[in-house]
Design an enzyme around this catalytic site. Sequence first.
Site, PDB file in Angstrom:
ATOM      1  CE  LYS A  27      -4.249  -1.730   2.016  1.00 50.04           C
ATOM      2  NZ  LYS A  27      -5.198  -1.140   0.800  1.00 50.04           N
ATOM      3  CD  GLU A  28       3.420   3.103   4.207  1.00 48.37           C
ATOM      4  OE1 GLU A  28       4.596   3.381   4.191  1.00 48.37           O
ATOM      5  OE2 GLU A  28       2.789   3.540   5.349  1.00 48.37           O
ATOM      6  CB  ALA A  29       6.731   1.637  -1.515  1.00 47.58           C
ATOM      7  CB  VAL A  31      10.172  -3.113  -4.132  1.00 46.01           C
ATOM      8  CG1 VAL A  31      11.728  -3.358  -4.013  1.00 46.01           C
ATOM      9  CG2 VAL A  31       9.783  -2.189  -2.771  1.00 46.01           C
ATOM     10  CE  LYS A  44       9.592   1.524   0.460  1.00 45.77           C
ATOM     11  NZ  LYS A  44      10.192   1.621   1.810  1.00 45.77           N
ATOM     12  CD  GLU A 122      22.952  -3.960   0.568  1.00 44.61           C
ATOM     13  OE1 GLU A 122      23.585  -5.125   0.763  1.00 44.61           O
ATOM     14  OE2 GLU A 122      22.777  -3.005   1.614  1.00 44.61           O
ATOM     15  CB  VAL A 124      18.573  -7.234   1.474  1.00 47.51           C
ATOM     16  CG1 VAL A 124      19.143  -8.073   2.728  1.00 47.51           C
ATOM     17  CG2 VAL A 124      18.784  -5.775   2.102  1.00 47.51           C
ATOM     18  CG  ASP A 168       5.680  -0.135  11.736  1.00 47.25           C
ATOM     19  OD1 ASP A 168       4.820  -0.727  12.429  1.00 47.25           O
ATOM     20  OD2 ASP A 168       5.334  -0.325  10.199  1.00 47.25           O
ATOM     21  CG  ASN A 173       9.410  -3.331   9.678  1.00 50.72           C
ATOM     22  OD1 ASN A 173       9.974  -4.045  10.545  1.00 50.72           O
ATOM     23  ND2 ASN A 173       8.536  -2.610   9.846  1.00 50.72           N
ATOM     24  CG  ASP A 185       9.703  -1.425   4.919  1.00 52.37           C
ATOM     25  OD1 ASP A 185       9.974  -1.071   3.655  1.00 52.37           O
ATOM     26  OD2 ASP A 185       8.963  -2.192   5.115  1.00 52.37           O
TER      27      ASP A 185
END
Length: 280
Positions: A27-29, A31, A44, A122, A124, A168, A173, A185
């Site tokens: 909902k926020e991003a 990737v 992102k 980066e 991960v 958070d 995350n 995040d």
Amino acid sequence: MKTPPRLQSLVEEGLIDTVVRQLMSGKEAMVYVVRRGDETLCAKIYKEATNRSFRQAVDYTENRKTKNTRQARAMAKGTRFGRQAQEAAWQSAEVDALYRLAAAGVRVPQPHNFLDGVLLMELVANAEGDAAPRLNDVAFTAEEARAHHATLLTEVVRMLCAGVVHGDLSEFNILLAQDGPVIIDLPQAVDAAGNNHAKRMLLRDVGNLRDFFGAFAPDLLSTDHGPEIWALYEQGALTPDTALTGQFKHAEGPVDLGAVIREIGDAQDEEMMRRLRMQQ
């Protein structure tokens, strides 16, 4: 794959060469896995944050500085320009936090660039070179749980020593890379000294780690690292090398009913966000 419109400017600027695939959509991003020469990175793309309540946004953005008074007035009034400025500030907060924490040696993805609402950083990876899984997708032995819990407590302390609280932090995350957990995040990261909610957020972050790893190593459930860490921080006695005991003697006194109600509300918000992340 075809280059998404939001990534076209990065291609034109020579920051990336090709888009490999979509890695995640929330909902926020969104990737994407991208390539730049011989490097594999991730991009992102931030979306409009429609899933954050006003109260939560106020808690996280308290004491964040704006570029000018016009922006501050517009954000306070909730105008269209103000909402755009607020969203830009939310995005840049993650970028600033990543650079700050990476410089402090915290295990976060190394940021590379930020352009037109897209964060290039980066990728991960796990031992096979693929995108690392989130902790909530992995099962652990009791020994592994204790080891990862200790590692992440060290990272939380290192973050706090750098003046940052994640705000958070949970199993959703944190990625499990080949060489251990990596924290991701950070748009809601807060300034530890300048935000009145920093202590509550730090205690919640540490409590989330305890509860998650405690499901694999029940002895962790009796630890109380959060108050211990914050007390040492307030005393100016916290360093990245501080040995923690996991024990803390709470002061006895009148119950702050307002704070209790606030904690209940935060727990409800956290559960709602947890369910949303599981659906995604």
